[in-house]
Design a protein around this motif. Structure first.
Motif, PDB file in Angstrom:
ATOM      1  N   ALA A   1      18.341 -47.390 -81.192  1.00 29.72           N
ATOM      2  CA  ALA A   1      18.000 -47.853 -79.841  1.00 29.72           C
ATOM      3  C   ALA A   1      16.804 -48.801 -79.892  1.00 29.72           C
ATOM      4  O   ALA A   1      15.827 -48.558 -80.599  1.00 29.72           O
ATOM      5  CB  ALA A   1      17.686 -46.660 -78.933  1.00 29.72           C
TER       6      ALA A   1
ATOM      7  N   PHE B   1      20.905 -51.877 -80.018  1.00 30.74           N
ATOM      8  CA  PHE B   1      21.310 -51.889 -78.602  1.00 30.74           C
ATOM      9  C   PHE B   1      20.106 -51.505 -77.755  1.00 30.74           C
ATOM     10  O   PHE B   1      19.100 -51.009 -78.272  1.00 30.74           O
ATOM     11  CB  PHE B   1      22.495 -50.952 -78.351  1.00 30.74           C
ATOM     12  CG  PHE B   1      22.305 -49.554 -78.867  1.00 30.74           C
ATOM     13  CD1 PHE B   1      21.585 -48.597 -78.151  1.00 30.74           C
ATOM     14  CD2 PHE B   1      22.850 -49.171 -80.088  1.00 30.74           C
ATOM     15  CE1 PHE B   1      21.401 -47.314 -78.636  1.00 30.74           C
ATOM     16  CE2 PHE B   1      22.676 -47.877 -80.580  1.00 30.74           C
ATOM     17  CZ  PHE B   1      21.950 -46.955 -79.850  1.00 30.74           C
ATOM     18  N   ASP B   2      20.207 -51.747 -76.453  1.00 29.97           N
ATOM     19  CA  ASP B   2      19.090 -51.479 -75.558  1.00 29.97           C
ATOM     20  C   ASP B   2      18.893 -49.975 -75.358  1.00 29.97           C
ATOM     21  O   ASP B   2      19.828 -49.183 -75.496  1.00 29.97           O
ATOM     22  CB  ASP B   2      19.337 -52.130 -74.189  1.00 29.97           C
ATOM     23  CG  ASP B   2      19.333 -53.651 -74.269  1.00 29.97           C
ATOM     24  OD1 ASP B   2      18.659 -54.180 -75.180  1.00 29.97           O
ATOM     25  OD2 ASP B   2      20.008 -54.278 -73.442  1.00 29.97           O
ATOM     26  N   TRP B   3      17.641 -49.608 -74.999  1.00 32.89           N
ATOM     27  CA  TRP B   3      17.356 -48.195 -74.718  1.00 32.89           C
ATOM     28  C   TRP B   3      18.225 -47.692 -73.567  1.00 32.89           C
ATOM     29  O   TRP B   3      18.711 -46.565 -73.600  1.00 32.89           O
ATOM     30  CB  TRP B   3      15.872 -48.021 -74.390  1.00 32.89           C
ATOM     31  CG  TRP B   3      14.982 -48.118 -75.591  1.00 32.89           C
ATOM     32  CD1 TRP B   3      14.269 -49.212 -75.993  1.00 32.89           C
ATOM     33  CD2 TRP B   3      14.726 -47.105 -76.567  1.00 32.89           C
ATOM     34  NE1 TRP B   3      13.588 -48.941 -77.154  1.00 32.89           N
ATOM     35  CE2 TRP B   3      13.839 -47.653 -77.531  1.00 32.89           C
ATOM     36  CE3 TRP B   3      15.157 -45.787 -76.722  1.00 32.89           C
ATOM     37  CZ2 TRP B   3      13.381 -46.928 -78.626  1.00 32.89           C
ATOM     38  CZ3 TRP B   3      14.695 -45.054 -77.812  1.00 32.89           C
ATOM     39  CH2 TRP B   3      13.819 -45.633 -78.751  1.00 32.89           C
ATOM     40  N   TRP B   4      18.374 -48.508 -72.545  1.00 31.64           N
ATOM     41  CA  TRP B   4      19.243 -48.144 -71.427  1.00 31.64           C
ATOM     42  C   TRP B   4      20.551 -48.923 -71.583  1.00 31.64           C
ATOM     43  O   TRP B   4      20.629 -50.090 -71.259  1.00 31.64           O
ATOM     44  CB  TRP B   4      18.589 -48.473 -70.090  1.00 31.64           C
ATOM     45  CG  TRP B   4      17.337 -47.689 -69.851  1.00 31.64           C
ATOM     46  CD1 TRP B   4      16.059 -48.135 -69.935  1.00 31.64           C
ATOM     47  CD2 TRP B   4      17.253 -46.304 -69.515  1.00 31.64           C
ATOM     48  NE1 TRP B   4      15.167 -47.124 -69.668  1.00 31.64           N
ATOM     49  CE2 TRP B   4      15.870 -45.986 -69.393  1.00 31.64           C
ATOM     50  CE3 TRP B   4      18.188 -45.283 -69.283  1.00 31.64           C
ATOM     51  CZ2 TRP B   4      15.417 -44.696 -69.081  1.00 31.64           C
ATOM     52  CZ3 TRP B   4      17.741 -44.007 -68.967  1.00 31.64           C
ATOM     53  CH2 TRP B   4      16.381 -43.731 -68.864  1.00 31.64           C
ATOM     54  N   SER B   5      21.563 -48.261 -72.140  1.00 37.95           N
ATOM     55  CA  SER B   5      22.827 -48.922 -72.417  1.00 37.95           C
ATOM     56  C   SER B   5      23.948 -47.892 -72.472  1.00 37.95           C
ATOM     57  O   SER B   5      23.709 -46.678 -72.406  1.00 37.95           O
ATOM     58  CB  SER B   5      22.759 -49.676 -73.755  1.00 37.95           C
ATOM     59  OG  SER B   5      22.495 -48.752 -74.813  1.00 37.95           O
ATOM     60  N   THR B   6      25.173 -48.378 -72.610  1.00 40.41           N
ATOM     61  CA  THR B   6      26.325 -47.478 -72.723  1.00 40.41           C
ATOM     62  C   THR B   6      26.215 -46.615 -73.975  1.00 40.41           C
ATOM     63  O   THR B   6      26.538 -45.424 -73.962  1.00 40.41           O
ATOM     64  CB  THR B   6      27.634 -48.289 -72.783  1.00 40.41           C
ATOM     65  OG1 THR B   6      27.731 -49.116 -71.612  1.00 40.41           O
ATOM     66  CG2 THR B   6      28.848 -47.367 -72.846  1.00 40.41           C
ATOM     67  N   GLU B   7      25.747 -47.218 -75.074  1.00 35.74           N
ATOM     68  CA  GLU B   7      25.585 -46.466 -76.323  1.00 35.74           C
ATOM     69  C   GLU B   7      24.590 -45.316 -76.151  1.00 35.74           C
ATOM     70  O   GLU B   7      24.808 -44.206 -76.666  1.00 35.74           O
ATOM     71  CB  GLU B   7      25.110 -47.393 -77.443  1.00 35.74           C
ATOM     72  CG  GLU B   7      26.141 -48.395 -77.916  1.00 35.74           C
ATOM     73  CD  GLU B   7      26.111 -49.673 -77.085  1.00 35.74           C
ATOM     74  OE1 GLU B   7      25.459 -49.665 -76.018  1.00 35.74           O
ATOM     75  OE2 GLU B   7      26.745 -50.661 -77.519  1.00 35.74           O
ATOM     76  N   THR B   8      23.511 -45.576 -75.420  1.00 31.19           N
ATOM     77  CA  THR B   8      22.516 -44.524 -75.168  1.00 31.19           C
ATOM     78  C   THR B   8      23.115 -43.379 -74.381  1.00 31.19           C
ATOM     79  O   THR B   8      22.917 -42.197 -74.712  1.00 31.19           O
ATOM     80  CB  THR B   8      21.311 -45.110 -74.398  1.00 31.19           C
ATOM     81  OG1 THR B   8      20.608 -46.012 -75.256  1.00 31.19           O
ATOM     82  CG2 THR B   8      20.364 -44.002 -73.961  1.00 31.19           C
TER      83      THR B   8
END
Length: 571
Positions: free
Chosen positions: A233, A237-244
């Motif tokens: 993170a 990818f961003d901290w606030w994302s779908t992956e998170t």
């Protein structure tokens, strides 16, 4: 009137082990731990060189360490549970074999992915060595006497932690870093032979064995998802994302399912009933901060010496000696004092204070901070780890049901490893983010330094743009100073993360119940429990007292009523 307490006949007939016999039994155990520590520490100073040669970046650097810590954390409670079910000596030997073979295989790695994979297997063996050494020690030494022998473990750890980086740096500078992965092989063979000849432990009572496979899968899933998210993170990818959402949500769901599963299975991986014991719960909380301090310091101090002070691997090993000196002196000295006086809490509180001080002070260092000052900070942190690490396991073993010594000991070790794993991942992520930010802020300084290099400008520009960890000690002076400052700020920023956890650890230690240490080994406590109660020695002609009510001693050294009525109530 009853005389001083005596153990049941089957225990009383077995003489106490002498100091020499205990040392003989511990020799193979200590050598096994030395193998584990040596195989880990010889690589620590050469990691920057290894990652550079394998074209890895800061994320790869963090995961080479995290992969081992992750599988160590996951496998520790598994080994602990197996220790309550199977032959502990055989399990310890198996752990040595797994650990050393995986370590040797890592030496053939051609890329960071392969290296990370073998390091993960290495962690499985390390989890067994960490968990089983504590359990086997409890089998042959009582909590009250264990302090003096804990010092031996501290000494072995100190020798391996001091000698390992020095040996690793020397091997890296002369033979090449791959030989670091083979150096533990002869010690492992010697450990297996010595353990077979000298370590003799009681055979456990045979019973139906049920392995909690579902618990193993769920725990592995929860911990892995959490650590992958922490590592990637903010970069991949961003901290606030779908992956998170997927990773954090998956970790939470897996944790909930793990708790539900542990409440239902006959042989839980981590019995949740252990948390009813206040000592166990608070020791777990305190162990998390200890793990962060111990593993974080070992990883990032070496990186600080090489990337922020331009040291070679050998020099970096020498420069971390103050921390190991603090750990060695605190571990041996405090262990001896605990055995002599039977008091442990003041030392743990002092260790908690030193953890806070050491972590905070290391967060203030710069690339040009006087090395004597840095050494003092490292010494304080090492002393804090030495006072808390082994003694937290000791006090848990002191209050735990003897039939659950394995899962209780490995539980504390598990959370210490988990804390270290999460700590290294978080600190590594913070370091990578901070370095990226500082490189962007000092773009003009870096550009000016490269422009002044003449024919070498294009070479260094291409190397810096590749994203791999640079070899700072080989940089030209003007460029080296800039990157030393950048990495010093990044690493000191990472140490600041450990401070709140160290404060939480001290709070947990303060509230630990101050219970006296027992004088019975785990084996004796199990036998006493099987006998239900230990009879007392009475003067000749007074045997009838045992039928009318006498004072006896149970498996926890507590005075109880041994009358038939009281026995029936206890049952």
């Amino acid at each position: 009137m009853a005389t001083p307490s005596a153990l049941p006949a089957d225990i009383a007939e077995k003489p106490k082990m002498s100091h020499r016999q205990v040392l003989q039994a511990l020799s193979g155990l200590l050598l096994g731990m030395f193998v584990s520590m040596l195989a880990s520490t010889v690589v620590s100073t050469s990691l920057p060189v290894i990652i550079h040669d394998l074209n890895g970046d800061q994320v790869a650097f963090t995961w080479v360490v995290t992969a081992t810590l992750l599988t160590t954390a996951i496998s520790t409670p598994v080994w602990g549970k197996l220790a309550d079910l199977f032959n502990r000596k055989l399990l310890f030997q198996l752990a040595i074999v797994i650990f050393v073979l995986a370590t040797a295989a890592a030496g053939f790695s051609q890329d960071t992915t392969t290296l990370i994979a073998f390091r993960a297997v290495q962690g499985i063996g390390a989890g067994g060595l960490a968990a089983l050494s504590q359990v086997l020690m409890a089998d042959i030494i009582s909590p009250r006497e264990r302090g003096r022998y804990m010092g031996l473990f501290g000494a072995v750890m100190a020798v391996a932690t001091v000698g390992g980086p020095l040996l690793g740096g020397l091997i890296t500078d002369t033979l090449g870093w791959r030989w670091n992965f083979y150096v533990a092989l002869p010690f492992a063979i010697a450990a297996l032979v010595i353990i077979q000849r000298t370590l003799h432990v009681s055979v456990l009572v045979k019973r139906t064995v049920r392995i909690d496979y579902l618990g193993i899968v769920l725990l592995s899933t929860a911990v892995s998802l959490l650590l992958v998210w922490i590592s990637l993170a903010g970069s991949s990818f961003d901290w606030w994302s779908t992956e998170t959402v997927l990773m954090v949500g998956g970790a939470i769901i897996a944790t909930i399912l793990f708790v539900v599963a542990e409440m239902r299975v006959a042989e839980p991986l981590i019995p949740l009933t252990l948390f009813r014991n206040l000592t166990f719960t608070l020791a777990v909380i305190a162990s998390i901060a200890t793990g962060i301090a111990m593993f974080g310091a070992s990883v990032f101090l070496s990186q600080f010496m090489q990337l922020a002070r331009g040291a070679t691997p050998t020099e970096a090993g020498l420069m971390t000696i103050p921390m190991i000196a603090g750990l060695l002196l605190a571990s041996i000295g405090v262990g001896a004092l605990i055995t002599r006086f039977g008091r442990w809490k003041p030392f743990l509180i002092t260790g908690g204070v030193l953890l806070i001080a050491g972590s905070f002070l290391l967060s203030t260092i710069h690339y040009d901070t006087d090395f004597a000052v840095v050494s003092l900070y490292m010494f304080l942190l090492g002393a804090g780890v030495g006072m808390t690490m082994q003694n937290l396991v000791l006090i848990v073993q002191n209050t735990t049901n003897p039939t659950q010594i394995g899962v209780a000991s490995s539980g504390v070790t598990f959370f210490r490893s988990l804390g270290g794993t999460i700590g290294v991942s978080v600190m590594g992520a913070a370091l990578a983010a901070r370095v990226t930010e500082l490189v962007a802020d000092r773009k003009d300084d870096i550009g000016a330094a490269i422009a002044g290099l003449g024919d070498q400008a294009s070479v260094w520009a291409a190397q810096l743009q590749s994203g791999t960890i640079p070899k700072v000690s080989a940089m030209p002076e003007t460029l080296r100073v800039v990157f030393e400052d950048i990495y010093a700020q990044g690493i000191s920023h990472a140490f600041l993360i450990a401070v709140p956890f160290a404060i939480l650890s001290l709070i947990a230690i303060v509230f630990l119940p101050n219970k006296p240490l027992l004088r019975m080994t785990t084996s004796e406590r199990i036998q006493a429990s099987e006998a239900d109660f230990a009879t007392v020695s009475v003067p000749e002609g007074m045997d009838a007292l045992s039928a009318t009510g006498t004072v006896t001693v149970n498996a926890d050294d507590e005075r109880v009523d041994a009358s038939p009525e009281a026995r029936a109530d206890r049952r």
